[in-house]
Design a protein around this motif. Sequence first.
Motif, PDB file in Angstrom:
ATOM      1  N   ARG A   8     -26.780  -0.699 -17.196  1.00  0.00           N
ATOM      2  CA  ARG A   8     -25.684  -1.299 -17.934  1.00  0.00           C
ATOM      3  C   ARG A   8     -24.293  -0.526 -17.279  1.00  0.00           C
ATOM      4  O   ARG A   8     -24.432   0.677 -17.199  1.00  0.00           O
ATOM      5  N   PRO A   9     -23.293  -1.286 -16.958  1.00  0.00           N
ATOM      6  CA  PRO A   9     -22.266  -0.571 -16.366  1.00  0.00           C
ATOM      7  C   PRO A   9     -21.525   0.508 -17.327  1.00  0.00           C
ATOM      8  O   PRO A   9     -21.300  -0.093 -18.450  1.00  0.00           O
ATOM      9  N   LEU A  10     -21.279   1.720 -17.177  1.00  0.00           N
ATOM     10  CA  LEU A  10     -20.587   2.718 -18.040  1.00  0.00           C
ATOM     11  C   LEU A  10     -19.297   2.737 -17.472  1.00  0.00           C
ATOM     12  O   LEU A  10     -19.000   2.829 -16.436  1.00  0.00           O
ATOM     13  N   LYS A  11     -18.323   2.966 -18.461  1.00  0.00           N
ATOM     14  CA  LYS A  11     -16.781   3.139 -18.052  1.00  0.00           C
ATOM     15  C   LYS A  11     -16.919   4.515 -17.531  1.00  0.00           C
ATOM     16  O   LYS A  11     -17.389   5.478 -18.087  1.00  0.00           O
ATOM     17  N   VAL A  12     -15.772   4.617 -16.590  1.00  0.00           N
ATOM     18  CA  VAL A  12     -15.804   5.917 -15.897  1.00  0.00           C
ATOM     19  C   VAL A  12     -14.286   6.355 -15.802  1.00  0.00           C
ATOM     20  O   VAL A  12     -13.847   7.378 -16.424  1.00  0.00           O
ATOM     21  N   ARG A  13     -13.551   5.541 -15.195  1.00  0.00           N
ATOM     22  CA  ARG A  13     -12.098   5.943 -14.888  1.00  0.00           C
ATOM     23  C   ARG A  13     -11.099   6.153 -16.197  1.00  0.00           C
ATOM     24  O   ARG A  13     -10.493   6.989 -16.224  1.00  0.00           O
ATOM     25  N   ASP A  14     -11.554   5.310 -16.975  1.00  0.00           N
ATOM     26  CA  ASP A  14     -10.656   5.326 -18.112  1.00  0.00           C
ATOM     27  C   ASP A  14     -11.129   6.559 -19.220  1.00  0.00           C
ATOM     28  O   ASP A  14     -10.100   7.191 -19.842  1.00  0.00           O
TER      29      ASP A  14
END
Length: 466
Positions: free
Chosen positions: A327-333
Amino acid sequence: MMISPSTANGHAPGSQSARREQRLATARAAFLARYGPGEVRVLRVPARINILGEHVDYVSYLPTASLPFGSREHEMLMLYRPSGERSIRGASGHAGFEPFRFDLEPTPPDEDWVEFVFDRPAPTPHWSNYIRGAALFAQWKYGSAIGQGIDFLLDSTIPPAGGSSSSSAIVVLAGAALRLVNGISFNPATLARESAQAEWFLGTRGGALDHTAICLSREGQVLLMDHARLTTELLPFPIDNYRWVTFFSHVAEKGRAVMLEYNERAAVSRLVIPALLAQQPAEAPVEERIDSLPETLSLADFARLSPEAMVECQSAFPSLVEDRSTRPLKVRDRARHHLGEARRVAEAVARLRSLGESGTPDQVDSMISVLGGLLGATHASLRTLYQVSNAEVEALVEAIGTGPESLGCRLMGGGFGGNVLALCRAADVDALVERVERGYYAPRERHAQREGAVMVSTPGDGISPL
């Protein structure tokens, strides 16, 4: 301050309020009815109110800080005594928490504490787990010196699962009581650090913000917690004409789904972001480095980019890896929230230092105006970048609004429910509460003050015996 067995039966200086005396009398009668006649010791810890610096106490790649204080008006009391045996019996004045009993472990964990808690599945949710974690850690550290348990009863004016650290308050109280009945002196700062580690027993991987504020707060001051240096500093907070008001939305559930949400953010903050930043030129400005992070990244892709860090992630967050490998996890934010929050705390601290121990009314009003704006900016960041708000919390934030009664507000605590913190003038507290009662609670057929959903706080002391 050192808390030792010899001072545990003393009385805190100053007179108790009539309200606390009434609560203590009721709780003492309930304690004696449950556990029989004998001595009753009492420990007090405050609700944790965090002004700024949310979700940054577990960040390792960036200097971060928080500005909490302990509430003078809202607290959790533990009435306790030695059990006389290797068992713990617990009860609460809250109707939703049934009594329990368990035996201390026959032998303490024989491995590193981090490895012990990270290598085992999270226990089935139950409020006794906060006590079990504190007891296990004490046994791990002190071994056979923890020879007996406690009988205890909790009385609290801190809403459970409300973002004011009721869970961490239980861990701190249990750890302190177990040390005291076994004749072990302790330093509150050390107790705070160890209580944070003890709480990992439940499956969370949070930092020590709550526990440190609970242990080290002082009346009339805020606590500057530098998470990078692991230091604390008390700063004068001369705003006698203002109050911090928390409004409770709904219980922030702590089941598996929300636990995974917490741990996803902790894993990204502690492991993913630092590993990705380490692959960038160190001389670049931090804003550029953060802006160059991927918007999202799966743990499977992270394993290919940084296999060593992924091994650590697997060890610390096994359930997360199992559940969200692709599952893609938010990183930059997430990183943008960390950086923004660090800067907001720094601005608030600069204002406090310039004010000193006193200030003219205009100087205080100017600082308050800045703080109100920073609260709003933090909430926007928690909502959009960290994504720990929800529709019910947003409805409460809208009902609180800004000016003339409310000078700023934000979600406080882990998120997904709980408390919204508002800043207002002391003279406007009643008007603000009445407005939120009409705009938020009444349409939901709730009565905020009757259910104890509103807390009005000023800075008070941390853990102390009564």
